[in-house]
Motif scaffolding. Sequence first.
Motif, PDB file in Angstrom:
ATOM      1  N   LEU A   1       0.827  -1.207   0.000  1.00 36.99           N
ATOM      2  CA  LEU A   1       0.000   0.000   0.000  1.00 36.99           C
ATOM      3  C   LEU A   1       0.864   1.262   0.000  1.00 36.99           C
ATOM      4  O   LEU A   1       0.610   2.209  -0.758  1.00 36.99           O
ATOM      5  CB  LEU A   1      -0.920  -0.016   1.218  1.00 36.99           C
ATOM      6  CG  LEU A   1      -1.912   1.151   1.329  1.00 36.99           C
ATOM      7  CD1 LEU A   1      -2.843   1.180   0.128  1.00 36.99           C
ATOM      8  CD2 LEU A   1      -2.711   1.039   2.626  1.00 36.99           C
ATOM      9  N   LEU A   2       1.891   1.295   0.839  1.00 36.98           N
ATOM     10  CA  LEU A   2       2.797   2.448   0.865  1.00 36.98           C
ATOM     11  C   LEU A   2       3.527   2.601  -0.474  1.00 36.98           C
ATOM     12  O   LEU A   2       3.685   3.719  -0.984  1.00 36.98           O
ATOM     13  CB  LEU A   2       3.810   2.284   1.999  1.00 36.98           C
ATOM     14  CG  LEU A   2       3.246   2.357   3.424  1.00 36.98           C
ATOM     15  CD1 LEU A   2       4.339   2.057   4.446  1.00 36.98           C
ATOM     16  CD2 LEU A   2       2.629   3.726   3.688  1.00 36.98           C
ATOM     17  N   THR A   3       3.956   1.477  -1.046  1.00 33.03           N
ATOM     18  CA  THR A   3       4.632   1.511  -2.345  1.00 33.03           C
ATOM     19  C   THR A   3       3.717   2.087  -3.422  1.00 33.03           C
ATOM     20  O   THR A   3       4.123   2.933  -4.227  1.00 33.03           O
ATOM     21  CB  THR A   3       5.078   0.097  -2.739  1.00 33.03           C
ATOM     22  OG1 THR A   3       6.046  -0.376  -1.803  1.00 33.03           O
ATOM     23  CG2 THR A   3       5.684   0.088  -4.136  1.00 33.03           C
ATOM     24  N   GLY A   4       2.473   1.627  -3.443  1.00 40.49           N
ATOM     25  CA  GLY A   4       1.528   2.111  -4.441  1.00 40.49           C
ATOM     26  C   GLY A   4       1.267   3.594  -4.319  1.00 40.49           C
ATOM     27  O   GLY A   4       1.176   4.304  -5.337  1.00 40.49           O
ATOM     28  N   LEU A   5       1.135   4.095  -3.115  1.00 44.55           N
ATOM     29  CA  LEU A   5       0.885   5.527  -2.919  1.00 44.55           C
ATOM     30  C   LEU A   5       2.078   6.364  -3.373  1.00 44.55           C
ATOM     31  O   LEU A   5       1.907   7.433  -3.982  1.00 44.55           O
ATOM     32  CB  LEU A   5       0.571   5.794  -1.446  1.00 44.55           C
ATOM     33  CG  LEU A   5      -0.769   5.223  -0.940  1.00 44.55           C
ATOM     34  CD1 LEU A   5      -0.889   5.394   0.569  1.00 44.55           C
ATOM     35  CD2 LEU A   5      -1.944   5.899  -1.650  1.00 44.55           C
TER      36      LEU A   5
ATOM     37  N   GLY B   1      13.046   8.412 -10.313  1.00 40.39           N
ATOM     38  CA  GLY B   1      14.091   7.548  -9.787  1.00 40.39           C
ATOM     39  C   GLY B   1      14.145   7.539  -8.273  1.00 40.39           C
ATOM     40  O   GLY B   1      14.291   6.485  -7.639  1.00 40.39           O
ATOM     41  N   ILE B   2      14.019   8.718  -7.679  1.00 39.73           N
ATOM     42  CA  ILE B   2      14.036   8.797  -6.212  1.00 39.73           C
ATOM     43  C   ILE B   2      12.799   8.109  -5.632  1.00 39.73           C
ATOM     44  O   ILE B   2      12.873   7.383  -4.633  1.00 39.73           O
ATOM     45  CB  ILE B   2      14.121  10.268  -5.765  1.00 39.73           C
ATOM     46  CG1 ILE B   2      15.471  10.862  -6.190  1.00 39.73           C
ATOM     47  CG2 ILE B   2      13.941  10.386  -4.257  1.00 39.73           C
ATOM     48  CD1 ILE B   2      15.587  12.354  -5.971  1.00 39.73           C
ATOM     49  N   ALA B   3      11.644   8.342  -6.255  1.00 42.52           N
ATOM     50  CA  ALA B   3      10.421   7.679  -5.796  1.00 42.52           C
ATOM     51  C   ALA B   3      10.550   6.161  -5.902  1.00 42.52           C
ATOM     52  O   ALA B   3      10.119   5.421  -5.006  1.00 42.52           O
ATOM     53  CB  ALA B   3       9.230   8.173  -6.611  1.00 42.52           C
ATOM     54  N   SER B   4      11.152   5.702  -6.990  1.00 46.15           N
ATOM     55  CA  SER B   4      11.334   4.259  -7.183  1.00 46.15           C
ATOM     56  C   SER B   4      12.260   3.674  -6.126  1.00 46.15           C
ATOM     57  O   SER B   4      12.069   2.540  -5.680  1.00 46.15           O
ATOM     58  CB  SER B   4      11.898   3.990  -8.582  1.00 46.15           C
ATOM     59  OG  SER B   4      10.997   4.404  -9.583  1.00 46.15           O
ATOM     60  N   ALA B   5      13.268   4.437  -5.728  1.00 46.31           N
ATOM     61  CA  ALA B   5      14.183   3.964  -4.687  1.00 46.31           C
ATOM     62  C   ALA B   5      13.442   3.748  -3.372  1.00 46.31           C
ATOM     63  O   ALA B   5      13.619   2.721  -2.699  1.00 46.31           O
ATOM     64  CB  ALA B   5      15.323   4.963  -4.504  1.00 46.31           C
ATOM     65  N   PHE B   6      12.592   4.704  -3.001  1.00 45.74           N
ATOM     66  CA  PHE B   6      11.812   4.551  -1.768  1.00 45.74           C
ATOM     67  C   PHE B   6      10.823   3.400  -1.887  1.00 45.74           C
ATOM     68  O   PHE B   6      10.626   2.632  -0.935  1.00 45.74           O
ATOM     69  CB  PHE B   6      11.079   5.856  -1.445  1.00 45.74           C
ATOM     70  CG  PHE B   6      11.940   6.893  -0.784  1.00 45.74           C
ATOM     71  CD1 PHE B   6      12.327   6.759   0.541  1.00 45.74           C
ATOM     72  CD2 PHE B   6      12.377   7.991  -1.486  1.00 45.74           C
ATOM     73  CE1 PHE B   6      13.132   7.711   1.160  1.00 45.74           C
ATOM     74  CE2 PHE B   6      13.193   8.957  -0.893  1.00 45.74           C
ATOM     75  CZ  PHE B   6      13.573   8.809   0.435  1.00 45.74           C
ATOM     76  N   ALA B   7      10.194   3.268  -3.057  1.00 38.72           N
ATOM     77  CA  ALA B   7       9.236   2.179  -3.250  1.00 38.72           C
ATOM     78  C   ALA B   7       9.921   0.821  -3.141  1.00 38.72           C
ATOM     79  O   ALA B   7       9.412  -0.102  -2.489  1.00 38.72           O
ATOM     80  CB  ALA B   7       8.553   2.337  -4.608  1.00 38.72           C
TER      81      ALA B   7
END
Length: 562
Positions: free
Chosen positions: A96-100, A133-139
Amino acid sequence: MASLNRSFVTKHIAVVIKTFRDGWLLLRDRGPSQIQFWFIALAIGIAAGFAALFFRKGIEATQAWLYGTDDVQNLHSFVSSLPWYLVLIIPIVGGLLTGLILHNFTKDGTVRSVADVIEGSALRDGQVGTRAGIASAFASFITLSSGGSTGREGPVVHIAAVISTKVCRWIQADGITGRDLLGCAVAAAVSASFNAPIAGALFALEVVLRHFAVHAFAPIVIASAAGTVINRLEYGDVTEFLPPEANELVFYQELPAFLLLGLFCGLVAVVLMRSIFWADDVGTALQERTGIPRWLRPAIAGAMLGGLAIFYPHIIGVGYETTSMALMGQLALNDVMVFVVMKTAAVAITMAGRMGGGVFSPSLMIGALAGLAFGLVATSLFPEVSGEVSLYALAGMGAVAAAVLGAPISTTLIVFELTGDWQTGLAVMVAVSISTALSSRLVDRSFFLSQIERKGVHLAAGPQAYLLAMFRVSGVMRAPDDPRAADDARCWEMIGEGIYVDASATLEVALPVFDRTLVQFIPVVTLTGQDAAPELKGALFHVDALKAYNRALAATAAEEHS
């Protein structure tokens, strides 16, 4: 005769003097800038190395907190003793966190990966999107921390690419420099992840840059060494896996078995890759049919993973514990076969669920399991000419990973550097070469290039295919005010016949029109609406398109051979 000898000596002395003079001039004129570039490469290597280290340490710390264990290296053994509802809930919350995150910080709601880095190297002067890219790293961080069944190396490679992109924009680097710095960042990230400096450098050249140009080798090696030093400062000079020391190949008699192992692992790799693509297609079709919001898709995948992990906890995370057990030959054949199927399903669910992570660690685990299964059968059928089953697991690990990555050279070296077992190189090389040769015929050369091909970008076919997509028609056409412009009346006549191309199209679209119509130029228009008349912007001449294409091919060849 004496005069001939003196002439011969004099000639060679002159050659030596000229060589030293040319070397001095090169050092004087280009040395300072080259040394400056090496320092930049070193800085990028250090930054990428620390990024890889912090990413790994952060995942380990978060896993320890979420699952309540201090020994994340043996996570699946601990998870089997946890309450079932906890094993189920953690991946759901992580999904859920990844999707958001992906929904709010990327345009398409998908995580960026090594495929995007390869595409950036080929088509975008070595740069990638930084925000996504930064968002993908957190996901990916959340996915791997909460039980996602993927690897951390893919996200680390993309994080390194973001770092090099920032540097390229800061120093306003050109295309060649940008690609070289991207290679430096990737090499350092891989080296820091695996404690594998040789493989890290070759991975950047073989997979990301896709050439072995001499001008890129020195800075990439410098960065790779920097990443390795950072890893060893934290973890020491130790290998990730410790296979048995008794790995001995019974030469000649046993070698054909590794040829067959290569074919078997090639098929396993193809099944893994196609399972991921099939699951992604099914997930997308179900999402479109049911109207499920894209931010909920990773949570649904997390629920499926949690359900599997209740019964098969070995699917959680990168799977190094199971991989180590396979390399030690400590698993029974029935367990190995079940684990291969469940891990393949878990990887497909994680990636099709858009949860993030990479495929390298899963391919190592599946390869080790597949190799062990083959070895258990082979050694039981021919015990008198067989070595240790762990050798088959080691060779299988390299064979599947090499086929998935499309990187036989760097993967072979990664296997050696991960295990420290250099004595069984022949068996590994044979299995890797056969596996890669087979799988590359059944997919678009590798998992990453197949991902790119599914987006309509033909990198797998080589520069002669993908370079056409780099040129917009609007940048090559002749405008109406050009002295050599096409006749307006003829352009409108051709538009009426349906012969035209949109200004936003690429040469990949335009050149087939020339082949089909046999005209010298094509009108270039802007389509303002469905019922509105097209607006004439100019004309694309066949000769101009071919000149642009030839210049790009020449520049690519010059870079790859410099």
